[in-house]
Scaffold this active site. Sequence first.
Site, PDB file in Angstrom:
ATOM      1  N   ARG A   1     -10.120 -11.377   2.351  1.00 52.46           N
ATOM      2  CA  ARG A   1     -10.978 -12.455   1.852  1.00 52.46           C
ATOM      3  C   ARG A   1     -10.273 -13.810   1.926  1.00 52.46           C
ATOM      4  O   ARG A   1     -10.911 -14.836   2.114  1.00 52.46           O
ATOM      5  CB  ARG A   1     -11.461 -12.118   0.430  1.00 52.46           C
TER       6      ARG A   1
ATOM      7  N   LYS B   1       0.844  -1.195   0.000  1.00 54.26           N
ATOM      8  CA  LYS B   1       0.000   0.000   0.000  1.00 54.26           C
ATOM      9  C   LYS B   1       0.882   1.247   0.000  1.00 54.26           C
ATOM     10  O   LYS B   1       1.974   1.216   0.562  1.00 54.26           O
ATOM     11  CB  LYS B   1      -0.837   0.037   1.283  1.00 54.26           C
TER      12      LYS B   1
HETATM   13  N1  BES Z   1      -7.976  -3.512   4.388  1.00 58.95           N
HETATM   14  C1  BES Z   1      -8.185  -3.139   3.054  1.00 58.95           C
HETATM   15  C2  BES Z   1      -9.495  -2.391   2.824  1.00 58.95           C
HETATM   16  C3  BES Z   1      -9.646  -1.075   3.519  1.00 58.95           C
HETATM   17  C4  BES Z   1      -9.358   0.096   2.847  1.00 58.95           C
HETATM   18  C5  BES Z   1     -10.131  -1.008   4.805  1.00 58.95           C
HETATM   19  C6  BES Z   1      -9.521   1.299   3.479  1.00 58.95           C
HETATM   20  C7  BES Z   1     -10.291   0.211   5.441  1.00 58.95           C
HETATM   21  C8  BES Z   1      -9.998   1.365   4.770  1.00 58.95           C
HETATM   22  C9  BES Z   1      -8.195  -4.378   2.150  1.00 58.95           C
HETATM   23  O1  BES Z   1      -7.447  -5.453   2.589  1.00 58.95           O
HETATM   24  C10 BES Z   1      -7.637  -3.965   0.834  1.00 58.95           C
HETATM   25  O2  BES Z   1      -6.503  -3.603   0.817  1.00 58.95           O
HETATM   26  N2  BES Z   1      -8.463  -4.009  -0.197  1.00 58.95           N
HETATM   27  C11 BES Z   1      -8.041  -3.605  -1.479  1.00 58.95           C
HETATM   28  C12 BES Z   1      -8.462  -4.685  -2.439  1.00 58.95           C
HETATM   29  C13 BES Z   1      -7.885  -4.534  -3.802  1.00 58.95           C
HETATM   30  C14 BES Z   1      -6.424  -4.868  -3.792  1.00 58.95           C
HETATM   31  C15 BES Z   1      -8.631  -5.451  -4.709  1.00 58.95           C
HETATM   32  C16 BES Z   1      -8.745  -2.294  -1.803  1.00 58.95           C
HETATM   33  O3  BES Z   1      -9.907  -2.136  -1.447  1.00 58.95           O
HETATM   34  O4  BES Z   1      -8.095  -1.432  -2.362  1.00 58.95           O
HETATM   35 ZN    ZN Z   2      -5.384  -5.338   1.956  1.00 58.87          ZN
END
Ligand code: BES
Ligand code: ZN
Length: 474
Positions: free
Chosen positions: A331, A257
């Site tokens: 997931r 990230k």
């Molecule tokens: N933990 C994150 C989602 C999230 C984002 C929670 C902001 C709280 C605040 C999750 O694991 C994630 O990183 N999701 C990605 C998925 C993508 C790589 C398909 C996302 O939503 O960007």
């Molecule tokens: Zn994530």
Amino acid sequence: MEKKFYDWSWSDVDAVVYAVAKDEPVCEGVKEIYAALKEKGMFEEKAGEMVASMYQRDGKICDVVFVGGAEKVDKKFINGLAKAYKYLKGRKAVKIGFNFKNVVDEDKKFSRVLGELFTMTDYIFDDYKTEKKESTVKEIYFKNYDYDEKLYKEGEVLGEQNVFARKLVNEPANVMNPAKLAKYAKEEGEKYGVEVDIKDRPEIEKYGMGSYLAVASASANDPKLIIMRYKGNPSSKDVLGFVGKGITFDSGGLSLKPSDGMKTMKCDMGGAAAVISAIIGVARLGLPINVTAVVASTDNMVSGTSDRPGDIVYSMAGKSIFIDNTDAEGRLTLVDAVTFVLQEEKATKLVDVATLTGAAIRALGNTVTASVSNNDELFGKVENCFHDMNENIWRMPLFDDYREDLKHSWADIKNIAAPGMQGAALFIEAFVGDTPWVHLDIAGPAFADKAANIHGDGATGAAVRPLIELAKKL
Ligand code: BES
Ligand code: ZN
Ligand code: ZN
């Protein structure tokens, strides 16, 4: 702090909160001051509006706060009361008298709301601050409301469980690792008669939870599979299964990230905190239902042993999964927890709770839980529980087109499908089967950048109270 329902008078208190309803007269004592405030245009009797003033009587000066919206016990009015209470704490009030003469409580829930309100508003995350803001408030009195003691006590339990979840989430990730989360779940759960079973890596391996273990593979912290059981109805075979996402920190893994998106990722165990706290709440209320909560906890880190984009792993259910992106880790952990709760714990209904996708926030904003479900009846009940607790929920669709998108030519399924929020839900759906299921994506509401009236900045305890209420309604 002590709370009492009694007919207080001005000499008992140093601050007064008066709940007003549109066009309803206020008591004799504050009539003039109220009329003056209205005349000056300082108060329009709007729901949730608050105006503060001072009042002198018998040589004593009192803070007086008017809160609008008493004609309906809804979110605006409750927030107004919380705002007034916070204001008076800032004024260093010691004894506060509330006058609820004008409150119209059609749904008979104001007693519960009062129980929740002060517990939820009082908590602030200051564990790491050298100087703590001590509250001066010693006593709170309520009058002119015919309250129901049982409901009020229930409200206190709901509020305390909301706060417990917030405490878990607010702990920074250098403190809150899977072992700590498991320890808190065990200590707090066992206090209230919840059976808590913690499984370590060798056992997790034995169950074949390859999807969960892929996420855990980078971490210096061992994964902990947390299982909590409450048997409130031993003669029934029905089990309500709760599954919570318990990523104690989400760096994204090798699909790293950006730092800005990473710095709040201690909140990624918000789903776990919600289900852990909710099952304890169910036990505290002694509800006649069987509930099992499962959390597959780990962090999602980067190291030489990380899972990689392109890896293929086997889930507990036997399905092979192509890891398209290591940041879609939630997931991967959830599906093994889902399989566990269905196969090993024989859950007959399932609710999973997760800070799962940024897409849910982009679609619905920061205060709404995005949901999908394979069962209208169960979703309807969950939706009602959210409404009862003044939390927002919105059901999203599941379209076949996107089911196709989950397929992969080298594995049974891949961990990304467009569009984001539905894609994540569909991935989980593939492991749920026919069991009635509701998926709650709390990525938006679990964590707040700014303090609201009833909660500070940081964790909000989203979904805790609705989940307890659901256990009551089923
Ligand atoms: N933990 C994150 C989602 C999230 C984002 C929670 C902001 C709280 C605040 C999750 O694991 C994630 O990183 N999701 C990605 C998925 C993508 C790589 C398909 C996302 O939503 O960007
Ligand atoms: Zn994530
Ligand atoms: Zn995550």
